[in-house]
Scaffold this motif. Structure first.
Motif, PDB file in Angstrom:
ATOM      1  N   MET A 160       0.833  -1.183   0.000  1.00 22.67           N
ATOM      2  CA  MET A 160       0.000   0.000   0.000  1.00 22.67           C
ATOM      3  C   MET A 160       0.878   1.247   0.000  1.00 22.67           C
ATOM      4  SD  MET A 160      -2.779   1.262   2.884  1.00 22.67           S
ATOM      5  CE  MET A 160      -1.685   1.164   4.261  1.00 22.67           C
ATOM      6  N   VAL A 161       1.889   1.252   0.848  1.00 20.31           N
ATOM      7  CA  VAL A 161       2.764   2.418   0.958  1.00 20.31           C
ATOM      8  C   VAL A 161       3.555   2.615  -0.330  1.00 20.31           C
ATOM      9  CG1 VAL A 161       4.733   3.378   2.203  1.00 20.31           C
ATOM     10  CG2 VAL A 161       2.907   2.266   3.462  1.00 20.31           C
ATOM     11  N   LEU A 162       4.121   1.534  -0.854  1.00 16.89           N
ATOM     12  CA  LEU A 162       4.938   1.639  -2.058  1.00 16.89           C
ATOM     13  C   LEU A 162       4.115   2.007  -3.286  1.00 16.89           C
ATOM     14  CD1 LEU A 162       7.322  -1.403  -1.522  1.00 16.89           C
ATOM     15  CD2 LEU A 162       7.811   1.027  -1.159  1.00 16.89           C
ATOM     16  N   LEU A 163       2.920   1.454  -3.418  1.00 22.70           N
ATOM     17  CA  LEU A 163       2.087   1.750  -4.576  1.00 22.70           C
ATOM     18  C   LEU A 163       1.576   3.180  -4.584  1.00 22.70           C
ATOM     19  CD1 LEU A 163       0.001  -1.533  -4.881  1.00 22.70           C
ATOM     20  CD2 LEU A 163       1.851  -0.750  -6.375  1.00 22.70           C
ATOM     21  N   ASN A 164       1.313   3.748  -3.408  1.00 19.75           N
ATOM     22  CA  ASN A 164       0.738   5.095  -3.332  1.00 19.75           C
ATOM     23  C   ASN A 164       1.764   6.191  -3.069  1.00 19.75           C
ATOM     24  OD1 ASN A 164      -2.119   4.737  -3.771  1.00 19.75           O
ATOM     25  ND2 ASN A 164      -2.069   3.494  -1.919  1.00 19.75           N
ATOM     26  N   ALA A 165       3.037   5.817  -2.895  1.00 16.52           N
ATOM     27  CA  ALA A 165       4.054   6.813  -2.577  1.00 16.52           C
ATOM     28  C   ALA A 165       4.228   7.841  -3.692  1.00 16.52           C
ATOM     29  CB  ALA A 165       5.384   6.123  -2.278  1.00 16.52           C
TER      30      ALA A 165
END
Length: 130
Positions: free
Chosen positions: A1-6
């Motif tokens: 989630m963090v990597l995809l939305n960063a």
């Protein structure tokens, strides 16, 4: 989630329902921790996560939906050890809050036993968990 939305702008971020439920559980455990995580990571905002609660239908008593969900879950259990359950009962104190819900066409905050309603104010709730 963090990597995809960063790399996405804050208005362009997308989250799966599992990710939203995870953030909702973080928010309900500690709202300040959720606000802090939102300030350093691309998490959904507390307001957006709390809007998820409005999509759930909350009713008093034993509803048909609840019965259907329990029956489906019981049908999926094949192992004998999986068929062991615990029934818990909790009494919760409520703040006095009475208002009219146009969506449900009833006054919320009065005693509601699921099958009958009274005009007394609800100050406690009895919750059963299986």
């Amino acid at each position: 989630m963090v990597l995809l939305n960063a790399k996405n702008h804050k208005n362009g971020r997308r989250y799966t329902s599992d990710e939203m439920l995870l953030c909702l559980s973080i928010d309900k455990s500690s709202a300040s921790a959720h606000r802090y995580l939102c300030s350093i990571l691309p998490f959904p905002t507390p307001r957006r996560v709390r809007q998820l609660l409005t999509k759930f239908r909350w009713d008093c008593g034993v509803t048909e939906t609840m019965k259907d969900c329990l029956k489906e879950a019981a049908d999926r259990l094949t192992d004998e050890l999986d068929q062991v359950f615990a029934l818990m009962r909790v009494e919760v104190s409520l703040k006095l809050n009475v208002h009219y819900s146009a969506e449900k066409d009833k006054v919320i905050g009065e005693e509601d036993w699921g099958t009958n309603r009274t005009s007394k104010y609800a100050d406690h709730a009895l919750v059963f968990m299986l």
